[in-house]
Design a protein around this motif. Structure first.
Motif, PDB file in Angstrom:
ATOM      1  N   ALA A 150     -23.009  13.271 -27.317  1.00  0.00           N
ATOM      2  CA  ALA A 150     -22.879  12.110 -28.202  1.00  0.00           C
ATOM      3  C   ALA A 150     -22.674  10.821 -27.419  1.00  0.00           C
ATOM      4  O   ALA A 150     -23.133   9.745 -27.836  1.00  0.00           O
ATOM      5  CB  ALA A 150     -21.724  12.333 -29.177  1.00  0.00           C
ATOM      6  N   ASP A 151     -21.997  10.898 -26.279  1.00  0.00           N
ATOM      7  CA  ASP A 151     -21.708   9.699 -25.484  1.00  0.00           C
ATOM      8  C   ASP A 151     -22.958   9.055 -24.905  1.00  0.00           C
ATOM      9  O   ASP A 151     -22.946   7.866 -24.559  1.00  0.00           O
ATOM     10  CB  ASP A 151     -20.743  10.039 -24.345  1.00  0.00           C
ATOM     11  N   LEU A 152     -24.027   9.831 -24.790  1.00  0.00           N
ATOM     12  CA  LEU A 152     -25.261   9.286 -24.215  1.00  0.00           C
ATOM     13  C   LEU A 152     -25.958   8.315 -25.164  1.00  0.00           C
ATOM     14  O   LEU A 152     -26.902   7.625 -24.756  1.00  0.00           O
ATOM     15  CB  LEU A 152     -26.224  10.421 -23.845  1.00  0.00           C
ATOM     16  N   LEU A 153     -25.483   8.231 -26.411  1.00  0.00           N
ATOM     17  CA  LEU A 153     -26.060   7.301 -27.379  1.00  0.00           C
ATOM     18  C   LEU A 153     -25.381   5.937 -27.342  1.00  0.00           C
ATOM     19  O   LEU A 153     -25.764   5.033 -28.095  1.00  0.00           O
ATOM     20  CB  LEU A 153     -25.967   7.882 -28.794  1.00  0.00           C
ATOM     21  N   ALA A 194     -32.651   8.676 -31.211  1.00  0.00           N
ATOM     22  CA  ALA A 194     -31.600   7.717 -30.871  1.00  0.00           C
ATOM     23  C   ALA A 194     -31.435   7.606 -29.356  1.00  0.00           C
ATOM     24  O   ALA A 194     -31.277   6.511 -28.809  1.00  0.00           O
ATOM     25  CB  ALA A 194     -30.287   8.123 -31.533  1.00  0.00           C
ATOM     26  N   LEU A 195     -31.484   8.756 -28.668  1.00  0.00           N
ATOM     27  CA  LEU A 195     -31.367   8.762 -27.213  1.00  0.00           C
ATOM     28  C   LEU A 195     -32.512   7.993 -26.575  1.00  0.00           C
ATOM     29  O   LEU A 195     -32.333   7.312 -25.551  1.00  0.00           O
ATOM     30  CB  LEU A 195     -31.358  10.208 -26.705  1.00  0.00           C
ATOM     31  N   ASN A 196     -33.695   8.071 -27.174  1.00  0.00           N
ATOM     32  CA  ASN A 196     -34.886   7.422 -26.626  1.00  0.00           C
ATOM     33  C   ASN A 196     -34.671   5.926 -26.383  1.00  0.00           C
ATOM     34  O   ASN A 196     -35.252   5.337 -25.470  1.00  0.00           O
ATOM     35  CB  ASN A 196     -36.066   7.648 -27.567  1.00  0.00           C
ATOM     36  N   LYS A 197     -33.828   5.298 -27.202  1.00  0.00           N
ATOM     37  CA  LYS A 197     -33.551   3.866 -27.048  1.00  0.00           C
ATOM     38  C   LYS A 197     -32.864   3.563 -25.712  1.00  0.00           C
ATOM     39  O   LYS A 197     -32.955   2.442 -25.200  1.00  0.00           O
ATOM     40  CB  LYS A 197     -32.683   3.372 -28.207  1.00  0.00           C
TER      41      LYS A 197
END
Length: 341
Positions: A150-153, A194-197
């Motif tokens: 989750a922190d990677l977002l 979401a991560l892709n951003k």
């Protein structure tokens, strides 16, 4: 007379075993090129009668190559890379059934890989998925250490993350399959969007993201943890993290190719690389996986899997060609390597 004697000598020399042409072995290696070269060099030193032609390709690329060459195989042996593509090749009967006499010497997870594949592949090493981040970059930019998926977002990580493309990289496919198993498929794809951003680049090679982080080109690379450890051992400011929600792992594998042109030479390498002596060479090349031979030495730098929350990774399901194709088709449609969007 002298000419006749010389001709006779040359003729006998041509027939002499000492000058006979060495046998060939066509090997694809899907691990880091340094360990590939280390193993090939050591094998050739002990098997002077075999010349190894080694090519380094990612596991996804190798699977595609074996499919393309199915009617006329140009490869004899495939060593390394994540186990899922090896299982897919086994299901397609691109690889040969072989019950190694070394199986009783191997760890249970390595033997299970062989059993699941119908003895068309075998485990050679294992390691958990996670990431490595550049502590200098994070400190300079005031970024918080990411302990969980989750922190990677965090919006502060925009442009700071690299991960490989799952079409070419077994590492990235393992990450995709891991998230699907942790979150459920739809939520996993929502997460990946979401991560892709925050992703600056989708690389071809699975270990490339953390090497980029080590060079200061990005802040964090999602990789197998042992690839991050190798950068730390080399002196780079990389810290390795196992995600708090849980993570998947690989069983790096090895397969003989069905219809290989040099099957005896392939089996010679196959059996040699399963020995503890061969597997003990891996840390010398900066490779810090857990070896499959029970008698091999696990380097002290290797991440302790007993301290990592591992999921019960379903190798049979996610190692199937149909499931891989389906997930990659969806990834191409919804993510498609369009970094930062």
């Amino acid at each position: 007379m002298k000419i006749k004697i010389l001709a006779a000598l040359l003729g006998s020399a041509a027939l002499s075993p000492a000058v006979a042409q060495a046998a060939e072995l066509n090997l694809i290696c899907s691990a880091d090129v340094v360990i590939c070269e280390k193993l090939v060099g050591a094998f050739e030193a002990g098997h002077s009668d075999i010349n190894v032609n080694m090519v380094r390709l990612s596991s996804g690329e190798t699977y595609a190559k074996l499919r393309a060459e199915a009617r006329n195989p140009q490869t004899d042996l495939w060593w390394g890379g994540t186990g899922d593509p090896h299982l897919q090749a086994a299901a397609d009967e691109l690889t040969a059934e072989y019950k190694s006499p070394s199986l009783p010497q191997l760890q249970d997870w390595a033997v299970k890989q062989a059993e699941v594949s119908g003895y068309r592949t075998v485990g050679v090493y294992t390691g958990a998925l996670g990431w490595g981040y550049n502590t200098d970059i994070f400190a300079k930019k005031g970024l918080k250490e990411p302990a969980c998926w989750a922190d990677l977002l965090d919006p502060g990580l925009k442009g700071e993350i690299q991960i490989a493309d799952p079409n070419s990289s077994g590492t990235a496919y393992t990450a995709l399959a891991t998230l699907v198993q942790i979150m459920g498929e739809d939520k996993a794809f929502d997460y990946l969007k979401a991560l892709n951003k925050n992703v600056s680049q989708y690389t071809k090679s699975g270990s490339a993201p953390v090497k980029a982080a080590a060079r200061g080109e990005t802040g964090l690379g999602i990789v197998f943890m042992h690839d991050a450890v190798s950068q730390t051992v080399e002196g780079f400011p990389i810290k390795t993290i196992a995600p708090c929600e849980g993570t998947g792992f690989e069983v790096g594998s090895m397969s003989l190719v069905e219809g290989a042109q040099n099957p005896d030479e392939a089996k010679a390498f196959y059996e040699w690389v399963l020995t503890p002596e061969a597997q003990n060479l891996m840390p010398e090349a900066g490779s810090f996986q857990i070896p499959s031979n029970k008698a091999a030495t696990t380097a002290k730098e290797v991440p302790d899997l007993s301290k990592i929350k591992l999921i019960d990774y379903d190798f049979a399901k996610f190692g199937s060609a149909d499931e891989r194709k389906r997930l990659l088709t969806r990834w191409d449609s919804e993510i498609g390597g369009r970094a930062g969007q």
